[in-house]
Design a protein around this motif. Structure first.
Motif, PDB file in Angstrom:
ATOM      1  N   GLU A  81       7.955   0.798  37.256  1.00 28.11           N
ATOM      2  CA  GLU A  81       7.371   2.027  37.805  1.00 28.11           C
ATOM      3  C   GLU A  81       7.192   1.865  39.311  1.00 28.11           C
ATOM      4  O   GLU A  81       6.591   0.896  39.778  1.00 28.11           O
ATOM      5  CB  GLU A  81       6.020   2.315  37.153  1.00 28.11           C
ATOM      6  CG  GLU A  81       6.064   2.457  35.649  1.00 28.11           C
ATOM      7  CD  GLU A  81       6.711   3.749  35.184  1.00 28.11           C
ATOM      8  OE1 GLU A  81       6.782   4.718  35.983  1.00 28.11           O
ATOM      9  OE2 GLU A  81       7.155   3.796  34.032  1.00 28.11           O
ATOM     10  N   MET A 108      -2.382   0.403  26.320  1.00 29.14           N
ATOM     11  CA  MET A 108      -1.740   1.387  27.194  1.00 29.14           C
ATOM     12  C   MET A 108      -0.311   0.940  27.497  1.00 29.14           C
ATOM     13  O   MET A 108      -0.078  -0.194  27.895  1.00 29.14           O
ATOM     14  CB  MET A 108      -2.515   1.540  28.507  1.00 29.14           C
ATOM     15  CG  MET A 108      -1.908   2.579  29.453  1.00 29.14           C
ATOM     16  SD  MET A 108      -2.808   2.730  31.016  1.00 29.14           S
ATOM     17  CE  MET A 108      -4.274   3.569  30.455  1.00 29.14           C
ATOM     18  N   SER A 109       0.654   1.845  27.337  1.00 30.25           N
ATOM     19  CA  SER A 109       2.057   1.521  27.613  1.00 30.25           C
ATOM     20  C   SER A 109       2.316   1.525  29.112  1.00 30.25           C
ATOM     21  O   SER A 109       1.563   2.118  29.893  1.00 30.25           O
ATOM     22  CB  SER A 109       2.974   2.528  26.919  1.00 30.25           C
ATOM     23  OG  SER A 109       2.911   3.781  27.584  1.00 30.25           O
ATOM     24  N   GLU A 111       4.665   3.161  30.536  1.00 26.60           N
ATOM     25  CA  GLU A 111       4.939   4.549  30.904  1.00 26.60           C
ATOM     26  C   GLU A 111       3.639   5.324  31.131  1.00 26.60           C
ATOM     27  O   GLU A 111       3.515   6.071  32.105  1.00 26.60           O
ATOM     28  CB  GLU A 111       5.764   5.236  29.821  1.00 26.60           C
ATOM     29  CG  GLU A 111       6.202   6.625  30.214  1.00 26.60           C
ATOM     30  CD  GLU A 111       7.096   7.284  29.170  1.00 26.60           C
ATOM     31  OE1 GLU A 111       7.248   8.512  29.262  1.00 26.60           O
ATOM     32  OE2 GLU A 111       7.612   6.589  28.289  1.00 26.60           O
ATOM     33  N   GLN A 112       2.647   5.138  30.259  1.00 34.20           N
ATOM     34  CA  GLN A 112       1.342   5.794  30.456  1.00 34.20           C
ATOM     35  C   GLN A 112       0.705   5.311  31.752  1.00 34.20           C
ATOM     36  O   GLN A 112       0.126   6.107  32.495  1.00 34.20           O
ATOM     37  CB  GLN A 112       0.397   5.486  29.292  1.00 34.20           C
ATOM     38  CG  GLN A 112       0.729   6.155  27.999  1.00 34.20           C
ATOM     39  CD  GLN A 112      -0.176   5.627  26.883  1.00 34.20           C
ATOM     40  OE1 GLN A 112      -0.244   4.416  26.634  1.00 34.20           O
ATOM     41  NE2 GLN A 112      -0.869   6.531  26.220  1.00 34.20           N
ATOM     42  N   LEU A 113       0.792   4.022  32.010  1.00 28.48           N
ATOM     43  CA  LEU A 113       0.254   3.449  33.241  1.00 28.48           C
ATOM     44  C   LEU A 113       0.907   4.110  34.446  1.00 28.48           C
ATOM     45  O   LEU A 113       0.225   4.553  35.367  1.00 28.48           O
ATOM     46  CB  LEU A 113       0.486   1.939  33.262  1.00 28.48           C
ATOM     47  CG  LEU A 113       0.154   1.222  34.566  1.00 28.48           C
ATOM     48  CD1 LEU A 113      -1.324   1.337  34.885  1.00 28.48           C
ATOM     49  CD2 LEU A 113       0.592  -0.227  34.490  1.00 28.48           C
ATOM     50  N   ASP A 115       2.436   7.026  34.646  1.00 24.54           N
ATOM     51  CA  ASP A 115       2.020   8.425  34.735  1.00 24.54           C
ATOM     52  C   ASP A 115       0.616   8.546  35.314  1.00 24.54           C
ATOM     53  O   ASP A 115       0.342   9.416  36.137  1.00 24.54           O
ATOM     54  CB  ASP A 115       2.060   9.099  33.363  1.00 24.54           C
ATOM     55  CG  ASP A 115       3.476   9.325  32.856  1.00 24.54           C
ATOM     56  OD1 ASP A 115       4.440   9.159  33.630  1.00 24.54           O
ATOM     57  OD2 ASP A 115       3.608   9.657  31.663  1.00 24.54           O
ATOM     58  N   ASN A 116      -0.291   7.656  34.897  1.00 28.19           N
ATOM     59  CA  ASN A 116      -1.676   7.705  35.376  1.00 28.19           C
ATOM     60  C   ASN A 116      -1.794   7.346  36.853  1.00 28.19           C
ATOM     61  O   ASN A 116      -2.598   7.941  37.573  1.00 28.19           O
ATOM     62  CB  ASN A 116      -2.566   6.762  34.559  1.00 28.19           C
ATOM     63  CG  ASN A 116      -2.836   7.266  33.172  1.00 28.19           C
ATOM     64  OD1 ASN A 116      -2.593   8.425  32.838  1.00 28.19           O
ATOM     65  ND2 ASN A 116      -3.332   6.381  32.315  1.00 28.19           N
ATOM     66  N   VAL A 120       2.840  12.465  37.211  1.00 27.28           N
ATOM     67  CA  VAL A 120       3.911  12.987  36.369  1.00 27.28           C
ATOM     68  C   VAL A 120       4.661  14.042  37.173  1.00 27.28           C
ATOM     69  O   VAL A 120       4.047  14.922  37.778  1.00 27.28           O
ATOM     70  CB  VAL A 120       3.326  13.620  35.082  1.00 27.28           C
ATOM     71  CG1 VAL A 120       4.418  14.235  34.236  1.00 27.28           C
ATOM     72  CG2 VAL A 120       2.535  12.591  34.293  1.00 27.28           C
TER      73      VAL A 120
END
Length: 141
Positions: A81, A108-109, A111-113, A115-116, A120
């Motif tokens: 990321e 937490m994945s 990808e979620q990390l 996005d956070n 997004v």
């Protein structure tokens, strides 16, 4: 050929523990991972090139491991990321300008990390951002 510029690229890293702890003394937990947000400056000809260079540097940066006080293996990795931006002011290339670490739930994945922390992307986002643009500074009348 494009002009060389200095870009700043934010990359995200995740630090994990593995193996059985030989002790569960105060401070031990298997519920969290640690995240590092890091911004480095990269000389490149485009945002894409800056991102690719920063991601290669990120892979090298996160290539170490060690043993913690509980006897577990600690390793970290680049999550894949990243986001690049062009600084407003001139800055030298190849320096770290920011680093911060914090804990997140192990569940937490990546990808979620991402996005956070990085946000997004939304469809038609560039046009939607006009809602927050200062017309006078941007030359709109």
């Amino acid at each position: 050929m494009s002009e060389w510029k200095v870009y700043a690229v934010k990359t995200l890293y995740r630090t994990k523990t593995s193996g059985v702890a030989h002790s569960q003394a105060e401070g031990y937990s298997d519920e969290f991972d640690m995240v590092e947000e890091r911004i480095v400056t990269i000389k490149a000809r485009s945002f894409d090139e800056a991102t690719k260079r920063a991601e290669r540097e990120a892979e090298e940066y996160a290539s170490d491991s060690f043993i913690n006080p509980f006897g577990q293996q600690v390793s970290w990795y680049f999550t894949g990321e990243s986001v690049a931006f062009e600084p407003f002011d001139s800055v030298p290339a190849n320096i770290e300008v920011f680093s911060n670490t914090y804990l997140i739930p192990r569940t937490m994945s990546d990808e979620q990390l991402g996005d956070n922390v990085l946000g997004v992307a939304h469809e038609n986002e560039q046009n939607l951002r006009l809602n927050f643009l200062n017309s006078e500074l941007a030359g709109f009348r």
